[in-house]
Structure formats: structure tokens, C-alpha cells
Design a protein around this motif. Structure first.
Motif, PDB file in Angstrom:
ATOM      1  N   ARG A  32      19.094  36.973  45.553  1.00  0.00           N
ATOM      2  CA  ARG A  32      20.710  37.356  45.652  1.00  0.00           C
ATOM      3  C   ARG A  32      20.881  37.849  43.895  1.00  0.00           C
ATOM      4  NH1 ARG A  32      25.744  34.394  47.903  1.00  0.00           N
ATOM      5  NH2 ARG A  32      27.254  36.142  47.060  1.00  0.00           N
ATOM      6  N   PHE A  33      20.682  36.983  43.078  1.00  0.00           N
ATOM      7  CA  PHE A  33      21.031  37.128  41.753  1.00  0.00           C
ATOM      8  C   PHE A  33      19.915  37.622  40.760  1.00  0.00           C
ATOM      9  CE2 PHE A  33      23.496  33.545  43.595  1.00  0.00           C
ATOM     10  CZ  PHE A  33      24.689  34.275  43.651  1.00  0.00           C
ATOM     11  N   ARG A 115      27.204  28.590  44.612  1.00  0.00           N
ATOM     12  CA  ARG A 115      27.213  30.073  43.864  1.00  0.00           C
ATOM     13  C   ARG A 115      26.637  30.861  45.402  1.00  0.00           C
ATOM     14  NH1 ARG A 115      25.388  27.910  38.516  1.00  0.00           N
ATOM     15  NH2 ARG A 115      27.512  27.999  37.454  1.00  0.00           N
ATOM     16  N   LEU A 116      25.719  30.401  46.076  1.00  0.00           N
ATOM     17  CA  LEU A 116      25.319  31.174  47.244  1.00  0.00           C
ATOM     18  C   LEU A 116      26.412  31.262  48.201  1.00  0.00           C
ATOM     19  CD1 LEU A 116      21.649  29.809  47.578  1.00  0.00           C
ATOM     20  CD2 LEU A 116      22.415  32.206  47.099  1.00  0.00           C
ATOM     21  N   ARG A 117      27.235  30.513  48.383  1.00  0.00           N
ATOM     22  CA  ARG A 117      28.502  30.483  49.186  1.00  0.00           C
ATOM     23  C   ARG A 117      29.653  31.272  48.826  1.00  0.00           C
ATOM     24  NH1 ARG A 117      29.334  24.726  49.151  1.00  0.00           N
ATOM     25  NH2 ARG A 117      27.538  23.751  50.223  1.00  0.00           N
ATOM     26  N   SER A 118      29.618  31.808  47.639  1.00  0.00           N
ATOM     27  CA  SER A 118      30.736  32.460  46.765  1.00  0.00           C
ATOM     28  C   SER A 118      30.125  33.758  46.886  1.00  0.00           C
ATOM     29  CB  SER A 118      31.273  31.828  45.477  1.00  0.00           C
ATOM     30  OG  SER A 118      32.004  32.616  44.896  1.00  0.00           O
ATOM     31  N   PRO A 119      30.767  34.869  47.208  1.00  0.00           N
ATOM     32  CA  PRO A 119      30.199  36.184  47.275  1.00  0.00           C
ATOM     33  C   PRO A 119      30.659  36.778  45.765  1.00  0.00           C
ATOM     34  CG  PRO A 119      32.239  36.045  48.627  1.00  0.00           C
ATOM     35  CD  PRO A 119      31.803  34.641  48.121  1.00  0.00           C
ATOM     36  N   HIS A 120      31.497  36.190  44.996  1.00  0.00           N
ATOM     37  CA  HIS A 120      31.721  36.779  43.774  1.00  0.00           C
ATOM     38  C   HIS A 120      31.409  36.122  42.568  1.00  0.00           C
ATOM     39  CE1 HIS A 120      34.110  39.393  46.205  1.00  0.00           C
ATOM     40  NE2 HIS A 120      34.954  38.533  46.905  1.00  0.00           N
ATOM     41  N   HIS A 121      30.849  35.065  42.909  1.00  0.00           N
ATOM     42  CA  HIS A 121      30.010  34.180  41.422  1.00  0.00           C
ATOM     43  C   HIS A 121      28.741  34.318  41.369  1.00  0.00           C
ATOM     44  CE1 HIS A 121      29.682  30.490  39.518  1.00  0.00           C
ATOM     45  NE2 HIS A 121      31.028  30.489  39.214  1.00  0.00           N
ATOM     46  N   GLY A 122      28.460  34.826  40.043  1.00  0.00           N
ATOM     47  CA  GLY A 122      27.134  34.838  39.620  1.00  0.00           C
ATOM     48  C   GLY A 122      26.468  33.437  39.047  1.00  0.00           C
ATOM     49  N   ILE A 123      25.168  33.801  38.681  1.00  0.00           N
ATOM     50  CA  ILE A 123      24.459  32.503  38.232  1.00  0.00           C
ATOM     51  C   ILE A 123      24.768  32.392  36.779  1.00  0.00           C
ATOM     52  CG2 ILE A 123      22.049  31.449  37.931  1.00  0.00           C
ATOM     53  CD1 ILE A 123      23.036  31.299  40.621  1.00  0.00           C
ATOM     54  N   SER A 124      24.801  33.513  36.219  1.00  0.00           N
ATOM     55  CA  SER A 124      24.673  33.202  34.530  1.00  0.00           C
ATOM     56  C   SER A 124      26.148  32.660  34.160  1.00  0.00           C
ATOM     57  CB  SER A 124      24.491  34.480  33.872  1.00  0.00           C
ATOM     58  OG  SER A 124      23.001  34.950  34.063  1.00  0.00           O
ATOM     59  N   LYS A 125      26.260  32.154  32.658  1.00  0.00           N
ATOM     60  CA  LYS A 125      27.348  31.790  32.100  1.00  0.00           C
ATOM     61  C   LYS A 125      28.351  32.884  32.297  1.00  0.00           C
ATOM     62  CE  LYS A 125      25.165  29.898  28.561  1.00  0.00           C
ATOM     63  NZ  LYS A 125      24.934  29.339  27.603  1.00  0.00           N
TER      64      LYS A 125
END
Length: 125
Positions: A32-33, A115-125
Motif C-alpha cells: 500500500r505505501f 495506518r492500514l485502517r486509515s485511508p489517509h494516513h501514510g507510513i513516513s513521518k
């Protein structure tokens, strides 16, 4: 990522396994990311976890990303089913790294699930 570890002496090393749940979450997040993925480690001051195809490395960001703990030689392609753990080698680069292993995996699980549950949240800072 593993190539960067070659220049750092290993304090200790032992065979280990990454649980199927942790590895499968990482695979989903990677799809995903992208990769490498970086996770802050709340409660572990100055540390981050870098997740890549060939190594998962806890680094001290205050010391130019000096490795503290690393899961290397990940054998994900060798498992025959998704419920099986992934064999690897666990390298310790600091004498106190043994107490980080379980905590880092707990943080990894919570962070990737969130993060996988949130469609608008990325992994990086």
C-alpha cells in the motif's frame, strides 16, 4: 538496507522468527505505501524502525541512524503458508538491545494496523 549493516560490528547474533501476523501486516503495508517503511517508536527515545525487503532495522536517529537491532536474512519466500512465521537472523548492535525486541514488535503491530485502517494516513513521518 542490509548492505548498510555490513560496516557495523555485530555485538551478538542468533536465529529468530518473525511471527506471521507481523510479517503479513508488513507485506500489506509495503504493498500500500511502498518501501522502505519508517516507523517512529513511541516510548523508545530517539529510535525508529526501518522496514525493507532484506532487513528490519531499529536505528538510533540521534546517532546518524546507527543500528541497534536488526532482523536480517528474512526468509519470507521459503514459508509454504501465510500462517507460518518467517525465519531470520537477529543481530544485536548494542548490549541493551535484547530488551527492545518484544517492544518493537508490539509497536510495529499497532502502528501498521492503525495506518492500514486509515485511508489517509501514510507510513513516513
Amino acid at each position: 538496507m542490509a548492505a548498510r549493516l555490513d560496516d557495523v560490528p555485530v555485538y551478538a547474533s542468533r536465529p529468530d522468527e518473525i511471527g506471521a501476523r507481523h510479517y503479513n501486516l508488513w507485506r500489506r503495508a509495503r504493498q500500500r505505501f511502498g518501501h522502505p517503511l519508517r516507523l517512529e517508536l513511541p516510548g523508545v527515545s530517539g529510535m525508529e524502525l526501518i522496514l525493507d525487503d532484506d532487513a528490519w532495522v531499529v536505528v538510533d536517529v540521534r546517532q546518524f541512524e546507527l543500528p541497534i537491532l536488526a532482523w536480517v536474512e528474512l526468509q519470507g519466500e521459503r514459508r509454504s503458508a501465510l500462517h507460518q512465521p518467517v525465519r531470520c537472523q537477529l543481530n544485536y548492535y548494542h548490549f541493551a538491545a535484547t530488551r527492545l525486541r518484544a517492544k518493537v514488535l508490539d509497536i510495529l503491530e499497532r502502528a501498521l494496523e492503525d495506518r492500514l485502517r486509515s485511508p489517509h494516513h501514510g507510513i513516513s513521518k
